[in-house]
Structure formats: C-alpha cells, structure tokens
Design a protein around this motif. Structure first.
Motif, PDB file in Angstrom:
ATOM      1  N   TRP A 211       0.857  -1.188   0.000  1.00 31.66           N
ATOM      2  CA  TRP A 211       0.000   0.000   0.000  1.00 31.66           C
ATOM      3  C   TRP A 211       0.893   1.238   0.000  1.00 31.66           C
ATOM      4  O   TRP A 211       1.827   1.330   0.783  1.00 31.66           O
ATOM      5  CB  TRP A 211      -0.895  -0.020   1.234  1.00 31.66           C
ATOM      6  CG  TRP A 211      -1.963   1.028   1.239  1.00 31.66           C
ATOM      7  CD1 TRP A 211      -1.899   2.255   1.820  1.00 31.66           C
ATOM      8  CD2 TRP A 211      -3.269   0.931   0.632  1.00 31.66           C
ATOM      9  NE1 TRP A 211      -3.079   2.928   1.623  1.00 31.66           N
ATOM     10  CE2 TRP A 211      -3.933   2.150   0.893  1.00 31.66           C
ATOM     11  CE3 TRP A 211      -3.910  -0.054  -0.097  1.00 31.66           C
ATOM     12  CZ2 TRP A 211      -5.230   2.395   0.452  1.00 31.66           C
ATOM     13  CZ3 TRP A 211      -5.195   0.195  -0.537  1.00 31.66           C
ATOM     14  CH2 TRP A 211      -5.847   1.400  -0.275  1.00 31.66           C
ATOM     15  N   ASN A 212       0.589   2.209  -0.877  1.00 29.46           N
ATOM     16  CA  ASN A 212       1.548   3.275  -1.128  1.00 29.46           C
ATOM     17  C   ASN A 212       1.078   4.668  -0.720  1.00 29.46           C
ATOM     18  O   ASN A 212       1.773   5.651  -0.947  1.00 29.46           O
ATOM     19  CB  ASN A 212       1.905   3.275  -2.623  1.00 29.46           C
ATOM     20  CG  ASN A 212       3.223   3.946  -2.921  1.00 29.46           C
ATOM     21  OD1 ASN A 212       4.155   3.885  -2.115  1.00 29.46           O
ATOM     22  ND2 ASN A 212       3.304   4.609  -4.050  1.00 29.46           N
ATOM     23  N   GLU A 231      -7.420  -5.556   0.910  1.00 35.98           N
ATOM     24  CA  GLU A 231      -7.139  -5.864   2.318  1.00 35.98           C
ATOM     25  C   GLU A 231      -6.399  -7.181   2.522  1.00 35.98           C
ATOM     26  O   GLU A 231      -5.407  -7.256   3.249  1.00 35.98           O
ATOM     27  CB  GLU A 231      -8.448  -5.880   3.100  1.00 35.98           C
ATOM     28  CG  GLU A 231      -8.269  -6.188   4.579  1.00 35.98           C
ATOM     29  CD  GLU A 231      -9.579  -6.124   5.341  1.00 35.98           C
ATOM     30  OE1 GLU A 231      -9.594  -6.546   6.509  1.00 35.98           O
ATOM     31  OE2 GLU A 231     -10.585  -5.646   4.775  1.00 35.98           O
ATOM     32  N   LYS A 232      -6.854  -8.243   1.869  1.00 40.85           N
ATOM     33  CA  LYS A 232      -6.249  -9.554   2.085  1.00 40.85           C
ATOM     34  C   LYS A 232      -4.868  -9.681   1.453  1.00 40.85           C
ATOM     35  O   LYS A 232      -4.127 -10.628   1.757  1.00 40.85           O
ATOM     36  CB  LYS A 232      -7.174 -10.636   1.525  1.00 40.85           C
ATOM     37  CG  LYS A 232      -8.487 -10.742   2.279  1.00 40.85           C
ATOM     38  CD  LYS A 232      -9.385 -11.824   1.684  1.00 40.85           C
ATOM     39  CE  LYS A 232     -10.699 -11.921   2.437  1.00 40.85           C
ATOM     40  NZ  LYS A 232     -11.593 -12.963   1.869  1.00 40.85           N
ATOM     41  N   ASN A 254      -6.164   3.151  11.377  1.00 38.32           N
ATOM     42  CA  ASN A 254      -7.272   2.441  12.013  1.00 38.32           C
ATOM     43  C   ASN A 254      -7.692   1.224  11.178  1.00 38.32           C
ATOM     44  O   ASN A 254      -7.976   0.150  11.718  1.00 38.32           O
ATOM     45  CB  ASN A 254      -8.474   3.369  12.211  1.00 38.32           C
ATOM     46  CG  ASN A 254      -8.288   4.300  13.399  1.00 38.32           C
ATOM     47  OD1 ASN A 254      -7.520   4.007  14.310  1.00 38.32           O
ATOM     48  ND2 ASN A 254      -8.988   5.416  13.390  1.00 38.32           N
ATOM     49  N   LEU A 255      -7.727   1.395   9.856  1.00 40.65           N
ATOM     50  CA  LEU A 255      -8.066   0.280   8.975  1.00 40.65           C
ATOM     51  C   LEU A 255      -7.038  -0.841   9.097  1.00 40.65           C
ATOM     52  O   LEU A 255      -7.391  -2.031   9.145  1.00 40.65           O
ATOM     53  CB  LEU A 255      -8.154   0.755   7.528  1.00 40.65           C
ATOM     54  CG  LEU A 255      -9.372   1.603   7.158  1.00 40.65           C
ATOM     55  CD1 LEU A 255      -9.192   2.210   5.771  1.00 40.65           C
ATOM     56  CD2 LEU A 255     -10.647   0.764   7.203  1.00 40.65           C
ATOM     57  N   LEU A 256      -5.770  -0.473   9.138  1.00 36.90           N
ATOM     58  CA  LEU A 256      -4.715  -1.473   9.281  1.00 36.90           C
ATOM     59  C   LEU A 256      -4.853  -2.232  10.597  1.00 36.90           C
ATOM     60  O   LEU A 256      -4.753  -3.470  10.624  1.00 36.90           O
ATOM     61  CB  LEU A 256      -3.339  -0.799   9.201  1.00 36.90           C
ATOM     62  CG  LEU A 256      -2.928  -0.273   7.825  1.00 36.90           C
ATOM     63  CD1 LEU A 256      -1.736   0.669   7.954  1.00 36.90           C
ATOM     64  CD2 LEU A 256      -2.589  -1.423   6.878  1.00 36.90           C
ATOM     65  N   THR A 262      -0.013  -6.949  10.565  1.00 34.36           N
ATOM     66  CA  THR A 262       1.148  -7.139  11.440  1.00 34.36           C
ATOM     67  C   THR A 262       2.465  -6.785  10.746  1.00 34.36           C
ATOM     68  O   THR A 262       3.535  -6.996  11.312  1.00 34.36           O
ATOM     69  CB  THR A 262       1.228  -8.600  11.931  1.00 34.36           C
ATOM     70  OG1 THR A 262       1.296  -9.482  10.796  1.00 34.36           O
ATOM     71  CG2 THR A 262       0.015  -8.963  12.774  1.00 34.36           C
ATOM     72  N   GLY A 263       2.381  -6.256   9.526  1.00 32.16           N
ATOM     73  CA  GLY A 263       3.593  -5.889   8.803  1.00 32.16           C
ATOM     74  C   GLY A 263       4.114  -4.524   9.207  1.00 32.16           C
ATOM     75  O   GLY A 263       3.696  -3.947  10.217  1.00 32.16           O
TER      76      GLY A 263
END
Length: 294
Positions: A211-212, A231-232, A254-256, A262-263
């Motif tokens: 995600w950038n 997301e997946k 919040n979305l993460l 966990t990255g």
C-alpha cells in the motif's frame, strides 16, 4: 441429595467463574493489543539514501525504527553484484541488530509492450529474489508504472501482462521463501480497482500488495472501499510525510489495525534532511499520535 445439590451448585458457580475469568482475560488481552502500535520502518528513499548499512542500523536503532527497505542504487550497496561472502556479512549485520531487513526495493516493472524489456525485468526480479533470500530480506518490492493506451494498447492487455508476469516471479519467489510485494504505483496503475485486476490476473499466493498512500486511494469509492479491495493482499505499507493533511492518515492506520495487519509501515520521505534523526523522531511521534499511543 443435599450434598449432590451443593456439589452441582458449587460446580456450576466454578464453571461460571472460570468462564468469567477467561472472558476478562480475553478483554485484558484485547485491551493490551489496542495499546500495541503498528510497526514503523524506513525506506532508504530518500532520507537515508547516502547511509551505509552500519549508519542505517545505528540511526534506526537510535530513533526506534524497527525495519528498513533497502532501495536499489543507494549507498547501502545491497545489490545483486554482491559476492556470497558479502551477502553473508549483510545478513549477519541485520541479524545481530534490532533492525529487521524487511524488503529490497527493486524498480522492476512488467508493463512494457517490448517483449525484451519485459523479459529483462522478469529476470532482474529473479536476481533480486535470490539476493533477498541470501541477505535475509522478507520480500522484494516491484511496481507497475503505467498503461500504454497512448500506443494503442488496451488497458486490460497491460493489466493482464503485469499480472501474468507477477505470477512467474511469484512462483520463483515462493521457491526461495521470499514475498513479491507490488507497490500501488504509477500515475494510471495506482488506481486501486486496476491494481485489484492485476492481483486477480496474477492469482498467486506469494504476490502481495505494498500500500503506497497515494491520493488515488481516495477515488473510486474512497479510502475504505479501496482498502477493502486489497485488504487480504496488503503485506507492506509505504507512507509519505505524515504532516500532509491531504491524506487521511488516522483512518488508514485504524483500517490497518482493525484488519489485523502485522507488517511494517515504512516512511518513504521525499527529501534529504540536514537533521535526519530529528526528522525521524518527529515522524515516529506523529505515527504514534495518529494511533492514540501518546
């Protein structure tokens, strides 16, 4: 009979107490997890582009950055040209430090309509995968860059080509225990619905998204809709300067968190600073504040 009733009643109370205790422990664990921040890392582009490995590890340790992505061509010198001994040295330096070597930032692209250019990018990516396996990096970053509709090539043709190329390098990476992380990149290809098509064409369980944090994330239904699309697949995150009010940083974090990410979230800053450690400390503070950790 009285003893039996007392026994049953006592047992029921004990079971209820045990259930309540387990529930309270689960709540306490969830509360603890809520107070655990996401993991922060650094992309060597551009703030750290002139640092060698020792300086990079020292500065990240001092400022509590937990991981790095080493972008190709920078002063750290982690390139495919390294000998076997040099690769072992790189691996050991990170293994002996608190800083994780999370990724190698290649510039491999798979959108070119020229078959020879495409083939060269696939082969170069494989070389970076081998390098990542040798130095202990978890993944290799690649990217789409553009469409070629100006040359009369249909959008879908390019997206399919990128996806099928990713399937090839993804299979190779899986054999080496390395992830392929596709940066949501390019003036046209960064639109998330297009990226979703690329992943669908790849159909590979070792090809993931980086995600950038592009402004295009806010189009096509908005941040939440776009995040859900990928997301997946999200296994890595690049973040720009957190002071940029044009991007909803708190909503993204919040979305993460809600999705169980966990990255690493890696700062990819646009310029060199004369006081980089101060910048990194401020960056981490804002990163934590957006998660209500300060």
């Amino acid at each position: 009979m009285v003893s039996r009733r007392i026994f049953c009643k006592t047992s029921a109370l004990a079971m209820a107490s045990g259930t309540l205790l387990a529930s309270e422990q689960a709540k306490a664990k969830a509360k603890l997890n809520d107070k655990t921040p996401l993991k922060l890392g650094l992309v060597t582009y551009n703030l750290a582009k002139e640092w060698d490995i020792d300086t990079l590890i020292k500065n990240c340790t001092e400022t509590k950055f937990e991981a790095v992505e080493l972008r190709t061509t920078h002063a750290h010198g982690v390139e495919p040209s390294l000998t076997a001994e040099q690769r072992r040295e790189v691996r050991k330096k990170f293994a002996d430090s608190p800083v994780k070597l999370a990724s190698l930032g290649s510039v491999c692209e798979f959108d070119s309509p020229d078959p020879q250019v495409l083939k060269q990018n696939i082969e170069t990516c494989k070389v970076f995968v081998e390098l990542a396996a040798d130095v202990g990096a978890e993944g290799v970053k690649v990217r789409p860059n553009r469409l070629h509709t100006d040359k009369g090539i249909a959008e879908e043709t390019t997206l399919k080509q990128i996806g099928e190329s990713l399937a090839v390098v993804g299979a190779f990476a899986k054999e080496h225990g390395v992830e392929i992380r596709v940066e949501v990149h390019g003036s046209e290809t960064s639109r998330v619905p297009r990226m979703k098509k690329i992943f669908d064409y790849a159909n590979n369980d070792h090809v993931f998204a980086c995600w950038n944090c592009n402004q295009a994330d806010l189009e096509d239904g908005g941040l939440e809709a776009n995040y859900k699309r990928l997301e997946k697949k999200i296994h890595f995150v690049h973040m720009r300067d957190l002071y940029l009010e044009e991007y909803p940083w708190r909503r993204l974090l919040n979305l993460l968190r809600k999705s169980g990410y966990t990255g690493y979230c890696c700062a990819e800053l646009g310029s060199i600073s004369t006081d980089p450690l101060r910048v990194m400390r401020y960056y981490r503070a804002l990163f934590l504040a957006y998660q209500d950790m300060l």
